[in-house]
Motif scaffolding. Sequence first.
Motif, PDB file in Angstrom:
ATOM      1  N   GLN A 103       0.831  -1.205   0.000  1.00 17.16           N
ATOM      2  CA  GLN A 103       0.000   0.000   0.000  1.00 17.16           C
ATOM      3  C   GLN A 103       0.869   1.259   0.000  1.00 17.16           C
ATOM      4  OE1 GLN A 103      -3.400   0.425  -0.276  1.00 17.16           O
ATOM      5  NE2 GLN A 103      -3.353  -1.737  -0.810  1.00 17.16           N
ATOM      6  N   LEU A 104       1.934   1.237   0.773  1.00 14.10           N
ATOM      7  CA  LEU A 104       2.871   2.362   0.810  1.00 14.10           C
ATOM      8  C   LEU A 104       3.493   2.578  -0.566  1.00 14.10           C
ATOM      9  CD1 LEU A 104       4.625   4.504   2.309  1.00 14.10           C
ATOM     10  CD2 LEU A 104       6.194   2.637   2.841  1.00 14.10           C
ATOM     11  N   ALA A 105       3.957   1.499  -1.197  1.00 18.00           N
ATOM     12  CA  ALA A 105       4.598   1.601  -2.507  1.00 18.00           C
ATOM     13  C   ALA A 105       3.616   2.082  -3.570  1.00 18.00           C
ATOM     14  CB  ALA A 105       5.190   0.247  -2.900  1.00 18.00           C
ATOM     15  N   MET A 106       2.417   1.528  -3.572  1.00 18.86           N
ATOM     16  CA  MET A 106       1.425   1.940  -4.572  1.00 18.86           C
ATOM     17  C   MET A 106       1.050   3.405  -4.405  1.00 18.86           C
ATOM     18  SD  MET A 106      -1.004  -1.413  -5.168  1.00 18.86           S
ATOM     19  CE  MET A 106      -1.364  -1.721  -3.456  1.00 18.86           C
ATOM     20  N   HIS A 107       0.900   3.834  -3.175  1.00 18.37           N
ATOM     21  CA  HIS A 107       0.568   5.237  -2.925  1.00 18.37           C
ATOM     22  C   HIS A 107       1.709   6.147  -3.376  1.00 18.37           C
ATOM     23  CE1 HIS A 107      -1.908   8.323  -1.027  1.00 18.37           C
ATOM     24  NE2 HIS A 107      -0.765   8.866  -0.639  1.00 18.37           N
ATOM     25  N   ALA A 108       2.935   5.760  -3.070  1.00 13.86           N
ATOM     26  CA  ALA A 108       4.097   6.561  -3.469  1.00 13.86           C
ATOM     27  C   ALA A 108       4.191   6.663  -4.986  1.00 13.86           C
ATOM     28  CB  ALA A 108       5.379   5.951  -2.896  1.00 13.86           C
ATOM     29  N   LEU A 109       3.963   5.559  -5.696  1.00 13.55           N
ATOM     30  CA  LEU A 109       4.029   5.565  -7.160  1.00 13.55           C
ATOM     31  C   LEU A 109       2.880   6.354  -7.777  1.00 13.55           C
ATOM     32  CD1 LEU A 109       5.200   1.926  -7.904  1.00 13.55           C
ATOM     33  CD2 LEU A 109       6.484   4.044  -8.310  1.00 13.55           C
ATOM     34  N   ALA A 110       1.725   6.350  -7.131  1.00 15.59           N
ATOM     35  CA  ALA A 110       0.589   7.122  -7.636  1.00 15.59           C
ATOM     36  C   ALA A 110       0.845   8.624  -7.495  1.00 15.59           C
ATOM     37  CB  ALA A 110      -0.690   6.729  -6.898  1.00 15.59           C
ATOM     38  N   MET A 111       1.548   8.998  -6.430  1.00 18.89           N
ATOM     39  CA  MET A 111       1.842  10.422  -6.190  1.00 18.89           C
ATOM     40  C   MET A 111       2.935  10.932  -7.114  1.00 18.89           C
ATOM     41  SD  MET A 111       1.839  10.664  -2.047  1.00 18.89           S
ATOM     42  CE  MET A 111       2.804  12.142  -2.148  1.00 18.89           C
ATOM     43  N   GLN A 112       3.973  10.141  -7.301  1.00 22.70           N
ATOM     44  CA  GLN A 112       5.155  10.540  -8.072  1.00 22.70           C
ATOM     45  C   GLN A 112       5.553   9.373  -8.959  1.00 22.70           C
ATOM     46  OE1 GLN A 112       6.730  13.611  -7.882  1.00 22.70           O
ATOM     47  NE2 GLN A 112       8.006  12.950  -9.570  1.00 22.70           N
ATOM     48  N   PRO A 113       5.123   9.372 -10.217  1.00 21.81           N
ATOM     49  CA  PRO A 113       5.457   8.245 -11.104  1.00 21.81           C
ATOM     50  C   PRO A 113       6.966   8.034 -11.227  1.00 21.81           C
ATOM     51  CG  PRO A 113       3.800   9.664 -12.098  1.00 21.81           C
ATOM     52  CD  PRO A 113       4.308  10.375 -10.875  1.00 21.81           C
ATOM     53  N   ALA A 114       7.348   6.781 -11.340  1.00 21.68           N
ATOM     54  CA  ALA A 114       8.761   6.420 -11.467  1.00 21.68           C
ATOM     55  C   ALA A 114       9.178   6.470 -12.927  1.00 21.68           C
ATOM     56  CB  ALA A 114       8.973   5.017 -10.903  1.00 21.68           C
ATOM     57  N   ASN A 115      10.458   6.787 -13.153  1.00 27.53           N
ATOM     58  CA  ASN A 115      10.965   6.760 -14.532  1.00 27.53           C
ATOM     59  C   ASN A 115      11.296   5.305 -14.904  1.00 27.53           C
ATOM     60  OD1 ASN A 115      13.671   6.104 -13.733  1.00 27.53           O
ATOM     61  ND2 ASN A 115      14.087   8.268 -13.359  1.00 27.53           N
ATOM     62  N   SER A 116      11.702   5.064 -16.141  1.00 27.53           N
ATOM     63  CA  SER A 116      11.921   3.690 -16.605  1.00 27.53           C
ATOM     64  C   SER A 116      13.041   2.982 -15.843  1.00 27.53           C
ATOM     65  CB  SER A 116      12.192   3.660 -18.109  1.00 27.53           C
ATOM     66  OG  SER A 116      13.316   4.444 -18.424  1.00 27.53           O
ATOM     67  N   ASP A 117      14.096   3.697 -15.477  1.00 26.93           N
ATOM     68  CA  ASP A 117      15.180   3.076 -14.697  1.00 26.93           C
ATOM     69  C   ASP A 117      14.692   2.666 -13.316  1.00 26.93           C
ATOM     70  OD1 ASP A 117      16.964   3.408 -16.788  1.00 26.93           O
ATOM     71  OD2 ASP A 117      17.796   5.283 -15.990  1.00 26.93           O
ATOM     72  N   GLU A 118      13.903   3.538 -12.692  1.00 27.62           N
ATOM     73  CA  GLU A 118      13.362   3.219 -11.366  1.00 27.62           C
ATOM     74  C   GLU A 118      12.393   2.044 -11.445  1.00 27.62           C
ATOM     75  OE1 GLU A 118      13.497   7.663  -9.319  1.00 27.62           O
ATOM     76  OE2 GLU A 118      11.842   7.160 -10.668  1.00 27.62           O
ATOM     77  N   LEU A 119      11.565   2.004 -12.485  1.00 30.14           N
ATOM     78  CA  LEU A 119      10.640   0.882 -12.650  1.00 30.14           C
ATOM     79  C   LEU A 119      11.393  -0.434 -12.849  1.00 30.14           C
ATOM     80  CD1 LEU A 119       7.885   2.501 -14.892  1.00 30.14           C
ATOM     81  CD2 LEU A 119       7.675   1.791 -12.490  1.00 30.14           C
ATOM     82  N   ALA A 120      12.511  -0.384 -13.575  1.00 27.10           N
ATOM     83  CA  ALA A 120      13.332  -1.592 -13.758  1.00 27.10           C
ATOM     84  C   ALA A 120      13.884  -2.062 -12.413  1.00 27.10           C
ATOM     85  CB  ALA A 120      14.470  -1.312 -14.742  1.00 27.10           C
ATOM     86  N   GLU A 121      14.329  -1.133 -11.575  1.00 27.78           N
ATOM     87  CA  GLU A 121      14.828  -1.489 -10.233  1.00 27.78           C
ATOM     88  C   GLU A 121      13.716  -2.086  -9.375  1.00 27.78           C
ATOM     89  OE1 GLU A 121      17.972  -1.475  -8.855  1.00 27.78           O
ATOM     90  OE2 GLU A 121      18.580  -1.114 -10.926  1.00 27.78           O
TER      91      GLU A 121
END
Length: 133
Positions: A103-121
């Motif tokens: 829930q923490l991760a999903m909320h954080a990603l909804a607030m500030q989308p990750a770039n492609s490098d971050e999504l790969a990590e």
Amino acid sequence: MKSTSTIPRTLPKPTEVELEILTSLWARGEATVREIHDDVSQQRALGYTSVLKTIQIMTEKGLVQRTEAGKAHIYRTTATQEDTQSQLLRDLSERLFAGSASQLAMHALAMQPANSDELAEIRKLIDKRKNQN
């Protein structure tokens, strides 16, 4: 050299200014009040004596450790940046998301989308967790 504090098991939550000082120390490894003041004053107008007083409070709280080398006082953190971040996120997760990391991760990603490098990590971390189960 004389050390004047010990590392507590669970560190108190740092204030915003304390986090700025910790960030300076994590980047430098160790520093004098003058060096820390130079770093922090680039972000906000804060007097030398205010930085000194904050560092003294942080020493009492166990966030930093002081070593005396002659007349100079050298400060270093008592916990790594990663350990501090983990502790703060764990506390936030418990208080706001009932301990749910997802829930923490999903909320954080909804607030500030990750770039492609971050999504790969993030994908690597998810795959690693899947393989551990």
